[in-house]
Design a protein around this motif. Structure first.
Motif, PDB file in Angstrom:
ATOM      1  N   HIS A  43       0.841  -1.198   0.000  1.00 52.34           N
ATOM      2  CA  HIS A  43       0.000   0.000   0.000  1.00 52.34           C
ATOM      3  C   HIS A  43       0.878   1.252   0.000  1.00 52.34           C
ATOM      4  N   GLU A  44       0.359   2.314  -0.570  1.00 55.03           N
ATOM      5  CA  GLU A  44       1.073   3.585  -0.593  1.00 55.03           C
ATOM      6  C   GLU A  44       0.878   4.310   0.728  1.00 55.03           C
ATOM      7  N   CYS A  45       1.962   4.821   1.281  1.00 58.73           N
ATOM      8  CA  CYS A  45       1.887   5.574   2.537  1.00 58.73           C
ATOM      9  C   CYS A  45       2.797   6.781   2.438  1.00 58.73           C
ATOM     10  N   VAL A  46       2.282   7.927   2.808  1.00 54.97           N
ATOM     11  CA  VAL A  46       3.013   9.186   2.748  1.00 54.97           C
ATOM     12  C   VAL A  46       3.103   9.748   4.157  1.00 54.97           C
ATOM     13  N   VAL A  47       4.314  10.109   4.560  1.00 54.62           N
ATOM     14  CA  VAL A  47       4.527  10.785   5.841  1.00 54.62           C
ATOM     15  C   VAL A  47       4.546  12.288   5.566  1.00 54.62           C
ATOM     16  N   VAL A  48       3.677  13.016   6.244  1.00 52.90           N
ATOM     17  CA  VAL A  48       3.417  14.413   5.928  1.00 52.90           C
ATOM     18  C   VAL A  48       4.169  15.321   6.906  1.00 52.90           C
ATOM     19  N   ALA A  49       4.696  16.431   6.381  1.00 53.68           N
ATOM     20  CA  ALA A  49       5.345  17.433   7.226  1.00 53.68           C
ATOM     21  C   ALA A  49       4.282  18.220   7.993  1.00 53.68           C
ATOM     22  N   PRO A  50       4.245  18.147   9.332  1.00 56.41           N
ATOM     23  CA  PRO A  50       3.181  18.827  10.093  1.00 56.41           C
ATOM     24  C   PRO A  50       3.187  20.345   9.915  1.00 56.41           C
ATOM     25  N   SER A  51       4.373  20.950   9.786  1.00 61.21           N
ATOM     26  CA  SER A  51       4.446  22.409   9.694  1.00 61.21           C
ATOM     27  C   SER A  51       3.937  22.948   8.364  1.00 61.21           C
ATOM     28  N   LEU A  52       3.769  22.074   7.363  1.00 64.36           N
ATOM     29  CA  LEU A  52       3.332  22.526   6.040  1.00 64.36           C
ATOM     30  C   LEU A  52       1.896  22.117   5.723  1.00 64.36           C
ATOM     31  N   ILE A  53       1.167  21.655   6.736  1.00 65.00           N
ATOM     32  CA  ILE A  53      -0.238  21.290   6.520  1.00 65.00           C
ATOM     33  C   ILE A  53      -1.070  22.576   6.504  1.00 65.00           C
ATOM     34  N   PRO A  54      -1.872  22.815   5.460  1.00 64.85           N
ATOM     35  CA  PRO A  54      -2.714  24.024   5.426  1.00 64.85           C
ATOM     36  C   PRO A  54      -3.706  24.044   6.586  1.00 64.85           C
ATOM     37  N   ARG A  55      -3.796  25.185   7.248  1.00 63.76           N
ATOM     38  CA  ARG A  55      -4.713  25.348   8.380  1.00 63.76           C
ATOM     39  C   ARG A  55      -5.659  26.513   8.100  1.00 63.76           C
ATOM     40  N   ARG A  56      -6.910  26.346   8.474  1.00 60.58           N
ATOM     41  CA  ARG A  56      -7.876  27.440   8.352  1.00 60.58           C
ATOM     42  C   ARG A  56      -7.737  28.361   9.559  1.00 60.58           C
ATOM     43  N   PRO A  57      -7.545  29.669   9.337  1.00 70.37           N
ATOM     44  CA  PRO A  57      -7.338  30.582  10.479  1.00 70.37           C
ATOM     45  C   PRO A  57      -8.506  30.591  11.456  1.00 70.37           C
ATOM     46  N   GLY A  58      -9.713  30.396  10.957  1.00 73.22           N
ATOM     47  CA  GLY A  58     -10.881  30.474  11.838  1.00 73.22           C
ATOM     48  C   GLY A  58     -11.270  29.167  12.482  1.00 73.22           C
ATOM     49  N   ASP A  59     -10.526  28.095  12.213  1.00 72.35           N
ATOM     50  CA  ASP A  59     -10.869  26.779  12.763  1.00 72.35           C
ATOM     51  C   ASP A  59     -10.163  26.597  14.101  1.00 72.35           C
ATOM     52  N   HIS A  60     -10.932  26.651  15.194  1.00 71.06           N
ATOM     53  CA  HIS A  60     -10.359  26.548  16.538  1.00 71.06           C
ATOM     54  C   HIS A  60     -10.779  25.268  17.249  1.00 71.06           C
ATOM     55  N   ILE A  61     -11.331  24.323  16.537  1.00 65.98           N
ATOM     56  CA  ILE A  61     -11.741  23.044  17.126  1.00 65.98           C
ATOM     57  C   ILE A  61     -10.830  21.965  16.568  1.00 65.98           C
TER      58      ILE A  61
END
Length: 334
Positions: free
Chosen positions: A37-55
């Motif tokens: 199976h394909e598996c990708v390890v993602v860089a946490p600091s480069l994950i797009p975040r919504r500014p208004g999402d606080h949950i």
């Protein structure tokens, strides 16, 4: 893991997975890869975040990762093989104990300072300094115990570091990247530990298309906040691998002296090809001159070393490229 994959899609279906890089390491990545199976390890600091999402919950994070992964908006990190990861763990262990040694030394020095004990020799932590420590006596038995425990802790830490240095040399002889490591050691200021740290942390340097990409990856390029016709650049980004950035800045101090082929550098260079030797000598001439020119302009020493470390990384990339593609750097220079 195999049972979970079969429950999700069956034995004949290939799945795609992703997860954030973290303390769990790359075990899940290797297990899923072994199952096909394909598996990708993602860089946490480069994950797009919504500014208004606080949950933030595990379920919401999972749905967000799945959506971003499907849209191709996640940045994967480079995953080392098991031998590369083992070498990286070893050099990081050595760095941890070196930092612990520094803390114990500081405590012993502070203890002696509080009691008015000053060493009059040229350098501390040498054999003469330890002989001086053996002559120190304190009136109160408790203070003598404290003093001896600090001295024993320093000596124990030094013994551990010496053992780890020997383990690094022994592991290097069995590492598939030994020849490339020897090539980097032809550069001035790049000893065995610096070369091992650079390659163990960054892996294959030729995966970067240019030295500028590598410099940005290590975080040695200036930050920028520009808009319209206004250009504003600040300190270096300090993104990426801090271990490599630290050893390169330390190596940059060696270029404050004039360019010169010392006997030690000559012995190191003899273990490499003439093309790599030419790159190392070109690097020394350029970086020594640049250090002198930047210092003459009144630039602070720490900024000068940072600039030298950035260009040194470019020459490291050139040596790695020459090692993988012999003659390529000669053709580019021509």
């Amino acid at each position: 893991m195999g049972k979970l994959c079969n429950n999700l899609a069956g034995p004949e279906t290939s799945l795609r997975f992703c997860y954030e890089a973290g303390p769990c390491g790359y075990g899940v990545h290797r297990q899923l890869g072994a199952l096909g199976h394909e598996c990708v390890v993602v860089a946490p600091s480069l994950i797009p975040r919504r500014p208004g999402d606080h949950i933030k919950t595990d379920r919401r994070d999972a749905f967000s990762l799945a959506r971003l992964f499907k849209n191709g908006e996640l940045t994967p990190v480079w995953v080392p093989d098991e031998a590369q990861e083992a070498m990286r763990d070893l050099e990081r262990c050595r760095e941890d104990f070196k930092r612990a040694e520094g803390r114990v030394r500081q405590r012993l020095t502070s203890f002696l300072l509080r009691h008015g004990r000053h060493y009059g020799g040229r350098s501390r932590w040498s054999q003469a300094h330890f002989r001086w420590l053996e002559t120190q006596r304190f009136d109160h038995p408790a203070q003598q115990i404290v003093f001896q425990e600090y001295v024993d802790a320093v000596q124990e830490a030094q013994g551990r570091i010496k053992g780890l240095d020997q383990a690094l040399l022994h592991t290097l002889e069995q590492w598939s990247r030994e020849e490339e490591t020897r090539g980097l050691m032809a550069l001035r200021g790049v000893n065995t530990l610096t070369a091992i740290t650079t390659l163990a942390e960054l892996g294959d340097l030729t995966r970067f298309d240019s030295p500028r990409q590598l410099m940005a990856f290590v975080g040695l390029v200036p930050s920028e906040h520009s808009s319209g016709s206004r250009q504003q650049r600040g300190a270096i980004t300090k993104a990426g691998n801090a271990h490599v950035r630290r050893v390169l800045v330390e190596s940059a101090w060696c270029y404050r002296f004039p360019a010169r082929k010392t006997a030690v550098l000559q012995r190191r260079a003899e273990k490499t090809t003439p093309a790599i030797q030419a790159i190392a000598w070109k690097a020394q001439k350029r970086l020594c001159g640049r250090y002198r020119r930047l210092s003459a302009r009144g630039m602070p020493k720490n900024k000068v070393c940072t600039a030298i470390a950035r260009e040194l990384l470019g020459f490291i990339w050139a040596i790695a490229w020459e090692h993988k593609h012999p003659g390529s750097m000669v053709r580019k220079a021509a």
